[in-house]
Scaffold this motif. Structure first.
Motif, short mmCIF file in Angstrom:
data_model
loop_
_atom_site.label_atom_id
_atom_site.label_comp_id
_atom_site.label_asym_id
_atom_site.label_seq_id
_atom_site.Cartn_x
_atom_site.Cartn_y
_atom_site.Cartn_z
N ARG A 83 77.66 -13.70 5.22
CA ARG A 83 77.22 -12.31 5.30
C ARG A 83 77.67 -11.50 4.08
NH1 ARG A 83 79.05 -10.82 10.70
NH2 ARG A 83 77.72 -12.52 11.35
N PHE A 86 78.16 -13.24 -2.04
CA PHE A 86 77.04 -13.14 -2.98
C PHE A 86 77.27 -14.03 -4.19
CE2 PHE A 86 77.27 -9.10 -0.61
CZ PHE A 86 76.22 -9.40 0.26
N MET A 87 77.69 -15.23 -3.88
CA MET A 87 77.87 -16.28 -4.89
C MET A 87 77.49 -17.58 -4.20
SD MET A 87 82.01 -16.46 -4.83
CE MET A 87 82.55 -15.11 -3.80
N PRO A 88 77.20 -18.62 -4.99
CA PRO A 88 76.79 -19.87 -4.35
C PRO A 88 77.89 -20.44 -3.46
CG PRO A 88 76.28 -19.86 -6.69
CD PRO A 88 77.14 -18.67 -6.45
N ILE A 105 72.52 -25.10 6.14
CA ILE A 105 71.66 -24.36 5.21
C ILE A 105 71.07 -23.13 5.92
CG2 ILE A 105 69.56 -24.48 3.79
CD1 ILE A 105 71.40 -26.43 2.53
N ARG A 106 70.65 -23.32 7.16
CA ARG A 106 70.05 -22.22 7.91
C ARG A 106 71.05 -21.10 8.14
NH1 ARG A 106 67.90 -25.47 11.57
NH2 ARG A 106 69.61 -25.07 13.01
N ASN B 11 67.19 -21.32 1.89
CA ASN B 11 68.18 -20.50 2.56
C ASN B 11 67.75 -19.03 2.55
OD1 ASN B 11 70.43 -19.03 3.24
ND2 ASN B 11 71.80 -20.07 1.82
N GLN B 13 68.44 -16.81 4.72
CA GLN B 13 69.49 -15.94 5.23
C GLN B 13 70.27 -15.27 4.09
OE1 GLN B 13 69.63 -15.17 8.43
NE2 GLN B 13 71.12 -13.63 7.79
N SER B 14 70.46 -15.96 2.98
CA SER B 14 71.20 -15.39 1.85
C SER B 14 70.49 -14.16 1.30
CB SER B 14 71.34 -16.40 0.72
OG SER B 14 72.15 -17.46 1.12
N ASN B 17 70.93 -11.35 3.80
CA ASN B 17 72.29 -10.83 3.71
C ASN B 17 72.44 -9.87 2.53
OD1 ASN B 17 73.10 -12.32 5.92
ND2 ASN B 17 73.98 -13.99 4.72
N ALA B 18 71.85 -10.26 1.39
CA ALA B 18 71.96 -9.43 0.19
C ALA B 18 71.17 -8.13 0.36
CB ALA B 18 71.47 -10.20 -1.03
N HIS B 21 73.00 -5.87 2.58
CA HIS B 21 74.18 -5.33 1.89
C HIS B 21 73.83 -4.11 1.04
CE1 HIS B 21 78.23 -5.55 0.22
NE2 HIS B 21 77.69 -5.30 -0.94
N GLU B 187 70.36 -13.01 -5.16
CA GLU B 187 71.19 -12.87 -3.96
C GLU B 187 72.50 -13.62 -4.08
OE1 GLU B 187 68.67 -14.82 -4.38
OE2 GLU B 187 68.79 -16.65 -3.17
N LYS B 188 72.64 -14.42 -5.15
CA LYS B 188 73.87 -15.19 -5.37
C LYS B 188 74.48 -14.84 -6.71
CE LYS B 188 74.10 -17.37 -1.64
NZ LYS B 188 75.34 -17.50 -0.84
N GLN B 190 76.07 -11.86 -7.55
CA GLN B 190 77.01 -10.74 -7.44
C GLN B 190 76.38 -9.43 -7.93
OE1 GLN B 190 80.50 -12.49 -9.25
NE2 GLN B 190 80.88 -13.78 -7.48
N LEU B 194 72.53 -8.12 -7.30
CA LEU B 194 72.30 -7.07 -6.30
C LEU B 194 71.61 -5.87 -6.95
CD1 LEU B 194 75.65 -7.28 -4.27
CD2 LEU B 194 73.43 -8.24 -3.64
#
Lengths: 267, 203
Positions: A83, A86-88, A105-106, B11, B13-14, B17-18, B21, B187-188, B190, B194
């Protein structure tokens, strides 16, 4: 320019973050959610969580009641981490089936780390690569020295594999692994530096990125893995847990040695 | 409301989530009809081009995305989602893409010394002003997280708004009208990533 990734590795046991030594001794150091906040704040490049809980084994929660466990539901832990991550994010440990991978993954993992199952059930590596892409399939190799020679081990270091290290790595690549994380059982928690020779064997055998893990004692060890062994990324656990401002200092050391690292800090 | 296309590739969901946020209202949808009501469309995705296109065609999302683009709805493709915007994919043989950005998806022509996939943080080299990249110029660190072996080579080089260097220039972001693409994972990525998502949400 592509940066050398510096990756904190967090070992989970019974919902707690532990320090690992020789794959045999464990010490509680924190809660997985609190640790995520720390690494997010440090602007880490990437995070790896490995669940090393031993089924039916000793429950480390009995040893310390001050640190709050995040519980036994690994997917719930993952969801909570994802949640605000915001990084891999790589999740691994105790994975045997494509269904488990799908669930990781889900629930927010970008990659899975598969080690023992990649040997016992090589088709799983291919299935993961075909279903989620090879970038999501990180193969783990644990190496232990036997009579001086690097020998691949599975089952958390308990079982030796007959194949040579280079052949083993090449097979993982041809099965569809997108990345290989090489950990050293002898160096785990020893702070004596990476097993550079073993790393070099893997890096020369494959053309996918190789991540160094296991044994970092000082920040210079990161540089050696890149310069001398050809690693594309460097990972560590303890050095980040126990050394003040360690993440940023590691980056600064690498930058000062001329390595390309991401440095999103005011000098 | 940003409609996030849920077609079972990667994915999602990522991304959610972003967007949550940064406070951008969003909803994952498995119903292509929902795209006509969305004011922005986000097409995520990791995996293989051909399989993804098959899914988009079969579910009706391909037609809905083309209709959305024709109606001028801002669309952002991320990673494989950006590559799908092209006319043609070339992994495992040629496959027609969505055709929203004329061009082909080619394997990165990296030399021997460059491992593929191109995986990790790489600096964006901004090629021109673009609303998606607003505020990034002169911001110091612009590295974003990439993981891919193919990239989109548009027929019109002007469609490229940023590249990164991997022995050769690699297409990092594109835009053509209301259609945008990011090869990396915002989304990954940072703060930089964002900010890019917030730019898209504010278009």
């Amino acid at each position: 320019m592509l940066k050398i990734r510096v990756i904190p590795v967090l070992f989970l046991m019974n919902g707690l973050i532990v320090r690992s030594e020789g794959f045999a001794k464990f010490q509680i150091i924190g809660n997985p959610i609190d640790e995520l906040e720390r690494y997010s704040h440090w602007l880490a490049d990437e995070l790896v969580y490995v669940d090393i809980t031993r089924e039916g084994g000793h429950d480390i929660r009995r040893e310390d009641h001050r640190v709050k466990s995040a519980g036994d539901d690994i997917l719930a832990i993952l969801r909570q981490i994802a949640r605000s991550c915001f990084m891999p994010l790589t999740f691994g440990g105790r994975i045997n089936s494509l269904e488990q991978v799908d669930a990781f993954i889900r629930n927010g993992a970008d990659k899975v780390l598969i080690n023992t199952a990649a040997h016992r059930n090589p088709a799983l590596v291919t299935e993961v690569a075909e279903t989620h892409g090879s970038q999501a399939m990180v193969a783990g190799i644990d190496v232990k020295r036997i009579d001086g020679a690097p020998v691949v081990h599975i089952d958390q270091g308990r079982t030796a594999v007959a194949d040579g290290l280079a052949d083993y790595a090449r097979r993982l690549e041809s099965l569809g692994a997108g990345e290989i994380l090489v950990n050293s059982i002898d160096r785990d928690g020893a702070a004596e530096g990476y097993d550079l020779a073993a790393l070099r064997i893997v890096a020369e055998a494959v053309s996918i990125p190789v991540v160094a893990c296991g044994g970092v004692g000082g920040f210079g060890d990161f540089c050696e893995a890149v310069d001398e062994a050809g690693a594309s990324a460097v990972a560590a656990g303890n050095v980040f847990h126990f050394t003040e401002h360690s993440y940023k200092r590691a980056k600064r050391t690498m930058r000062n040695r001329g390595l390309a690292v991401r440095y999103p800090y005011p000098s | 409301m940003i409609a996030v296309v849920g077609y079972g590739m990667g994915n999602v969901q990522s991304v959610v989530n972003a967007l949550d946020h940064i406070g951008a209202p969003n909803a994952v949808t498995e119903d292509p009809r929902a795209l006509s009501k969305a004011d922005r469309i986000l097409l995520p995705g990791v995996g293989a081009f051909r399989r993804a296109m098959e899914r988009l065609e079969k579910t009706g999302f391909a037609a809905a995305l083309r209709a959305g683009a024709a109606a001028g709805t801002p669309i952002l493709g991320i990673c494989l989602g950006m590559q799908l915007l092209a006319t043609t994919g070339t992994e495992f043989g040629e496959t027609p893409g969505l055709g929203l950005v004329p061009g082909r998806v080619e394997r990165i022509p990296a030399g021997e010394a460059w491992r593929l996939p191109h995986m990790g943080w790489n600096d964006l080299d901004l090629r021109r002003d673009d609303p998606l990249l607003a505020g990034l110029d002169g911001q110091g660190d612009t590295a974003c997280y990439f993981v891919h072996s193919y990239h989109l080579v548009p027929d019109d080089e002007g469609a490229i708004s940023a590249t990164c260097d991997y022995g050769t220039p690699v297409t990092a972001t594109i835009s053509a009208g209301s259609v945008y693409g990011a090869q990396f994972h915002p989304e990954k990525s940072q703060a930089v990533g964002l900010a890019i998502l917030a730019n898209f949400a504010a278009l």
